[in-house]
Design an enzyme around this catalytic site. Sequence first.
Site, PDB file in Angstrom:
ATOM      1  CE1 TYR A   1      -3.370  -2.645  -0.022  1.00 15.63           C
ATOM      2  CE2 TYR A   1      -3.636  -2.423   2.332  1.00 15.63           C
ATOM      3  CZ  TYR A   1      -3.985  -3.018   1.147  1.00 15.63           C
ATOM      4  OH  TYR A   1      -4.948  -3.987   1.129  1.00 15.63           O
TER       5      TYR A   1
ATOM      6  CE  LYS B   1       0.709 -16.800  -2.523  1.00 14.57           C
ATOM      7  NZ  LYS B   1       0.121 -18.119  -2.873  1.00 14.57           N
TER       8      LYS B   1
ATOM      9  CG  ASP C   1      -2.157 -19.578  -0.946  1.00 16.55           C
ATOM     10  OD1 ASP C   1      -1.286 -19.664  -0.062  1.00 16.55           O
ATOM     11  OD2 ASP C   1      -2.034 -20.106  -2.065  1.00 16.55           O
TER      12      ASP C   1
ATOM     13  CG  ASP D   1      -6.963  -4.639   4.095  1.00 12.68           C
ATOM     14  OD1 ASP D   1      -7.889  -4.582   4.913  1.00 12.68           O
ATOM     15  OD2 ASP D   1      -6.866  -3.867   3.126  1.00 12.68           O
TER      16      ASP D   1
ATOM     17  CG  ASP E   1     -11.958  -6.933   6.763  1.00 13.09           C
ATOM     18  OD1 ASP E   1     -11.630  -6.462   7.861  1.00 13.09           O
ATOM     19  OD2 ASP E   1     -12.335  -6.237   5.813  1.00 13.09           O
TER      20      ASP E   1
END
Length: 367
Positions: free
Chosen positions: A142, A192, A224, A248, A252
């Site tokens: 980001y 990852k 993942d 992020d 959630d």
Amino acid sequence: MTNPSLLILPGDGIGPEVMAEVRKIIDWFGARRGITFDVSEDLVGGCAYDKHGTPLHDDTMARAQEVDAVLLGAVGGPKYDSLDFSVKPERGLLRLRKEMDLFSNLRPAQCFDALADFSSLKKDVVAGLDIMIVRELTSGVYFGEPRGIFEEGNERVGINTQRYTESEIDRVARSAFDLAMKRGKKLCSMEKANVMESGILWREVVTEVGKDYPEVELSHMYADAGAMQLTRWPKQFDVIVTDNLFGDLLSDLAAMLTGSLGMLPSASLGAPMDNGRPKALYEPVHGSAPDIAGQGKANPCACILSFAMALRYSFDLGDEATRLEQAVNAVLGDGVRTADLLNEEGITPATTAEMGDAVLAALDASL
Ligand code: NAD
């Protein structure tokens, strides 16, 4: 000895309503447990803009840097939607996070027994769930450069860069290990590393930091696979540490395992101050909920539980934090519900103040 200091920023919409219930609880701890805070209160968001023409006055910013912890309600509302980006209510919150350098975002996913039916997952998968996701908050994709939309040949290309320095990984890893030491001493790091160099570095640095925490059982998982495991059997985790982007998404996902937005607290921590406490901002995950503001319908639990996090992580009062969390659990167990926690007709919901009073009564009963 001086009292620990707390800056309260109720903000906009339901922020002041839910914060009023937290004020009652702070008073209860003073009167019944002899735990007194130096509390100051100020403006943030739209209400600060109304008074000062800025969503966060410099004096408020300076005060936030001095206190032991900041507790924020929520900011924003339709009244401010047309304001210039630079003075929108959310900019006040972003300024606090940026200038306090709050790099470690803690999002618990905790399932209160009485709300296990509220989850979209099977009851036995979520009942008793208590995990914590630590998300790196100030770096990664980001923020990394280069970024932008560029011309390349005869088409455009959108670019964002995942970038982490060793020290950025080191500090968030330490904050996650410290947290694991206060909890179940298990930490799972997610990245990852199979396809990203930043993931390889992430794994190496977290492993290195882990040598300073021999009591913590460290594991690694691809992000993942982590998402799958979080929905399959989330109780296998205690603390999870991950980067800004994966955090992020995963925070959630984990939060929704447990039901309503009105129940979700959070904390953002920075570097330790001279007194050894980390810089800290505690706030509910929810926003200012303009659709129910001023109607006494808001659930104050997320804000109350954010204060419980402050007790545990800023003030080393873990037993008192547990007392408060158990009081919330007891109230829910007694069937007290604000409107957001009701999915059947015919039950009168508790108001914001009734929910706060029920928590106070449960605290009394805990003595
Ligand atoms: P929201 O979280 O305010 O509300 C989403 C839905 O959840 C609404 O239906 C609301 O009534 C309900 N809800 C939220 N908190 C609740 C509570 N404590 N009790 C009962 N119901 C609750 O999100 P939104 O509607 O997308 O945003 C509204 C405003 O809040 C916007 O201006 C947005 O920018 C701002 N916002 C602020 C923050 C923050 O301050 N950290 C976070 C998100 C959104």
